[in-house]
Design an enzyme around this catalytic site. Structure first.
Site, PDB file in Angstrom:
ATOM      1  N   LYS A   1      -3.302  -9.646  -6.667  1.00  0.00           N
ATOM      2  CA  LYS A   1      -2.991  -9.650  -5.369  1.00  0.00           C
ATOM      3  C   LYS A   1      -4.219  -9.812  -4.465  1.00  0.00           C
ATOM      4  CE  LYS A   1       1.417  -6.811  -7.030  1.00  0.00           C
ATOM      5  NZ  LYS A   1       1.855  -6.173  -6.716  1.00  0.00           N
TER       6      LYS A   1
ATOM      7  N   GLN B   1       1.023   0.071  -4.925  1.00  0.00           N
ATOM      8  CA  GLN B   1       1.685  -0.076  -6.685  1.00  0.00           C
ATOM      9  C   GLN B   1       2.767   0.622  -7.589  1.00  0.00           C
ATOM     10  OE1 GLN B   1       1.004  -3.522  -7.801  1.00  0.00           O
ATOM     11  NE2 GLN B   1       2.095  -2.792  -9.452  1.00  0.00           N
TER      12      GLN B   1
ATOM     13  N   ASP C   1       7.485  -5.133   0.125  1.00  0.00           N
ATOM     14  CA  ASP C   1       8.140  -4.787  -0.731  1.00  0.00           C
ATOM     15  C   ASP C   1       8.977  -5.095  -1.204  1.00  0.00           C
ATOM     16  OD1 ASP C   1       6.647  -5.241  -3.332  1.00  0.00           O
ATOM     17  OD2 ASP C   1       6.015  -3.016  -3.526  1.00  0.00           O
TER      18      ASP C   1
END
Ligand code: NAP
Length: 285
Positions: free
Chosen positions: A51, A95, A118
């Site tokens: 990422k 994460q 997200d």
């Protein structure tokens, strides 16, 4: 049969984002993404590194925050609150999975919904369900972008989504419903999976069982999207990544199909960059 090339499309999307980021910079905004990693899970470390690399390539400012496996929930929440107030950060990603002593829902709901790249915050989930503009989870958003790229409009189609996780299946179901497909959703307790999958014009599978979808479960001419990513530790595919669809035997029945790897997977990071850009633009309003 056409293979839906997510790898090529992800490169195209990343180039588009790079250009848009350059335009934003002219207006004084550098999109910024903070990624928080708690613990030493090797897979998570790989995802976070990837990422970060993609952000840098697109001209997006990237801040990686690492915490020890035994970091307290309170410390993590405090860090998120600081990032919520930080004007140089437009997207915050924690994460997953988190260590067991940390309440994942509490963490996700501490993220400012405007920075929730997200799309997991209940506010954004609600926006999606009610058909309003929102930050949408990256993987299903990537699926919609693939369909759009290949001129596939789900309107009126019989769509079947297999797997109903908050990350993949549920947002996928809502995106397809919002696009006015007729959506059937299947899960581990579905009585006769094949009865549903074999009627679908558009079949999206995100389960995590290697090669579970066989040719007799797929309608002739169907569009098949395979979200599954499974690393094989035995047999013919040992050491390789395979999807939830048995690509070799199913592909000939399809009008379109995504491969694994090179299908939905690469689109997920591209959509994370896209969401960061969207969040940066929203911050200007
Ligand atoms: P998950 O949270 O474990 O959810 C799996 C879903 O599959 C659940 O809804 C489960 O039903 C359902 N399921 C399990 N066994 C089933 C069966 N026999 N028949 C029908 N449905 C069944 O997994 P996930 O996080 O959504 O991930 C799913 C797959 O997608 C994994 O392979 C993962 O690696 C992959 N993935 C890929 C990306 C990407 O970027 N391409 C991103 C995320 C995930 P219940 O709810 O009833 O238990």
């Amino acid at each position: 049969m056409t293979i839906l090339d997510g790898k090529a499309l992800s490169n195209k999307v990343k180039e588009e984002i790079k250009l848009e980021t350059q335009e934003l910079k002219k207006e004084g905004i550098v999109p910024g993404l903070a990624v928080i990693l708690v613990g030493n899970d090797p897979a998570s470390q790989t995802y976070v590194a990837s990422k970060e690399k993609s952000c840098i390539a697109a001209g997006i400012f990237s801040e990686k925050i690492t915490m020890n496996e035994d970091a307290t929930e309170e410390r993590l929440l405090d860090r998120i609150k600081k990032l919520n107030e930080d004007d140089s950060i437009h997207g915050i990603l924690v994460q997953l999975p988190l260590p067991k002593h940390i309440n994942t829902n509490k963490v996700l709901e501490t993220i400012d919904p405007k920075k929730d790249v997200d799309g997991f915050h209940v506010f954004n989930v609600g926006q999606l369900v009610t058909g309003k503009q929102s930050l949408v989870p990256c993987t299903p958003l990537g699926v919609m972008r693939i369909l759009e790229e290949y001129g596939i409009n789900p309107i009126g189609m019989d769509a079947c989504v297999v797997g109903v996780s908050n990350i993949v299946g549920k947002p996928m179901m809502n995106l397809l419903l919002n696009a006015r497909a007729t959506v059937t959703v299947c899960h581990s307790k579905t009585k006769d999976l094949k009865a549903h999958t074999s009627k679908a014009d558009l079949l999206v599978v995100g389960v995590g069982i290697p090669h579970m979808i066989k040719p007799d479960m797929v309608k002739e001419g169907a569009i098949v999207i395979d979200v599954g990513i499974n690393r094989m530790t035995w047999g013919k595919y040992e050491g390789k990544l395979v999807g939830d669809v048995d690509f070799e035997t199913v592909a000939d029945k399809c009008s379109y199909i995504t491969p694994v790897p090179g299908g939905v997977g690469p689109m997920t990071i591209a959509m994370l960059l896209k969401n960061t850009l969207t969040a940066a633009k929203m911050s200007m309003k």
